[in-house]
Design an enzyme around this catalytic site. Structure first.
Site, PDB file in Angstrom:
ATOM      1  N   ASP A   8       0.815  -1.271   0.166  1.00 21.02           N
ATOM      2  CA  ASP A   8      -0.030   0.103   0.109  1.00 21.02           C
ATOM      3  C   ASP A   8       0.963   1.377  -0.081  1.00 21.02           C
ATOM      4  O   ASP A   8       2.092   1.148   0.448  1.00 21.02           O
ATOM      5  CB  ASP A   8      -0.716  -0.177   1.181  1.00 21.02           C
ATOM      6  CG  ASP A   8      -1.749   1.140   1.497  1.00 21.02           C
ATOM      7  OD1 ASP A   8      -2.567   1.581   0.534  1.00 21.02           O
ATOM      8  OD2 ASP A   8      -1.580   2.064   2.484  1.00 21.02           O
ATOM      9  N   THR A  42      -2.529   0.246  -4.449  1.00 22.18           N
ATOM     10  CA  THR A  42      -2.890   1.393  -4.018  1.00 22.18           C
ATOM     11  C   THR A  42      -4.342   1.581  -4.442  1.00 22.18           C
ATOM     12  O   THR A  42      -4.847   0.973  -5.276  1.00 22.18           O
ATOM     13  CB  THR A  42      -2.130   2.684  -4.605  1.00 22.18           C
ATOM     14  OG1 THR A  42      -2.776   3.682  -4.146  1.00 22.18           O
ATOM     15  CG2 THR A  42      -2.128   2.618  -6.256  1.00 22.18           C
ATOM     16  N   ASP A 219      -2.231  -0.838   5.946  1.00 21.50           N
ATOM     17  CA  ASP A 219      -2.433  -0.137   7.295  1.00 21.50           C
ATOM     18  C   ASP A 219      -3.895   0.108   7.583  1.00 21.50           C
ATOM     19  O   ASP A 219      -4.317   0.244   8.775  1.00 21.50           O
ATOM     20  CB  ASP A 219      -1.785   1.369   7.286  1.00 21.50           C
ATOM     21  CG  ASP A 219      -2.677   2.326   6.427  1.00 21.50           C
ATOM     22  OD1 ASP A 219      -3.528   3.131   6.935  1.00 21.50           O
ATOM     23  OD2 ASP A 219      -2.546   2.007   5.285  1.00 21.50           O
ATOM     24  N   ASN A 222      -8.935  -1.614   3.545  1.00 23.85           N
ATOM     25  CA  ASN A 222      -8.706  -1.640   1.997  1.00 23.85           C
ATOM     26  C   ASN A 222      -7.548  -2.649   1.582  1.00 23.85           C
ATOM     27  O   ASN A 222      -7.509  -2.874   0.740  1.00 23.85           O
ATOM     28  CB  ASN A 222      -9.134  -0.604   1.136  1.00 23.85           C
ATOM     29  CG  ASN A 222      -7.770   0.373   1.111  1.00 23.85           C
ATOM     30  OD1 ASN A 222      -7.346   0.609   2.232  1.00 23.85           O
ATOM     31  ND2 ASN A 222      -7.486   1.216   0.217  1.00 23.85           N
TER      32      ASN A 222
END
Length: 271
Positions: A8, A42, A219, A222
């Site tokens: 991410d 992302t 984190d 998603n």
């Protein structure tokens, strides 16, 4: 040996100033030199992470990849070649857009090339500046996007309990979507079955890499699908407390102190 690292960006690889720390860059360079694929995963669009790819020396590189739009798109970095795309139908995107106008939220609508933002404010603009190329809109509907490919949509409000109330209020509609949360401020909507975990597994299969040979870092919610799908799921020190127990490992360092490097050094470079 981990052969693919899916990572991410916001609040994970990137510090709060949206840059990649020196220790992170060094660890990524060492891993890629070993032949490990480092794949940014992302919620942003693939064209919105040029700065990051430049900082980790993967910009426009063949046989290097990006998972974007929460798994809605997978691209090869060389010339941004789209390998797989699965977005929202215009009808669903328009329905979400019109429903969102009932709530106290900003609305993001993502096409492949542009982010359209409805009902933005100073705080929201501060957050998305430097992360996205965007246009502010005040349209009542998404008629202007008919015929275009819409990747995903989200509602934004820094009050997470309020966003969860909205998700509950949407009722059965959410059964037709893949719903997640990000950055402690967004309620995200993707096509059903589209998430970072599915994207990670699809790319791994394409490259002949086994699931147990993958590592995922994130984190927030998603990221949870790929953290659970990967052979090793790593959360940053700043990971949402409600999902930390679902990670295999939590770094001692947060996104502002190169937590990604900590994990790569421990689980890839030392081995």
């Amino acid at each position: 040996m981990y052969k693919l690292i899916a990572c991410d960006l916001d609040e994970t690889l990137l510090n709060d100033d949206t840059h990649v720390g020196k220790r992170n860059r060094k660890a990524i360079a060492a891993a890629t030199k070993m032949g490990v694929k480092f794949v940014p995963a992302t919620g942003r669009g693939f064209k919105a992470i040029t700065q990051t790819l430049q900082e980790i020396n993967l910009i426009d590189q063949p046989n290097e990849y990006v998972i974007s739009f929460n798994g809605g798109c997978i691209t090869e970095n060389k010339d941004n070649q789209v390998m797989k795309f699965q977005g929202l139908s215009w009808q669903m995107a328009n329905q979400l857009y019109q429903l969102g106008q009932k709530y106290d939220v900003c609305i993001h609508v993502y096409t492949k090339d542009m982010l359209y933002v409805y009902n933005t404010n100073k705080e929201e603009n501060k957050y998305i500046n430097g992360r996205h190329v965007y246009r502010i809109i005040d349209n009542d509907n998404l008629d202007f996007l008919k015929g275009q490919e819409i990747a995903k949509e989200l509602y934004g409000n820094p009050n997470m309990p309020y966003l969860k109330e909205i998700a509950a209020d949407l009722g059965d509609l959410t059964n037709e979507l893949d719903v997640s949360y990000s950055s402690n401020r967004y309620l995200e909507f993707n096509h059903q079955g589209v998430n970072k975990g599915a994207g990670l597994l699809w790319l791994a299969r394409k490259l002949g890499i086994k699931p147990e040979e993958t590592m995922a870092l994130g984190d927030n919610f998603n990221d949870l699908s790929m953290i659970k799908a990967a052979g090793l799921g790593v959360g940053m020190a700043n990971t949402n407390p409600e999902m930390k127990d679902q990670c295999d490992f939590i770094t001692t360092a947060d996104n502002n102190h190169d937590g990604v490097a900590e994990a790569i050094e421990r689980f890839v470079l030392q081995k």
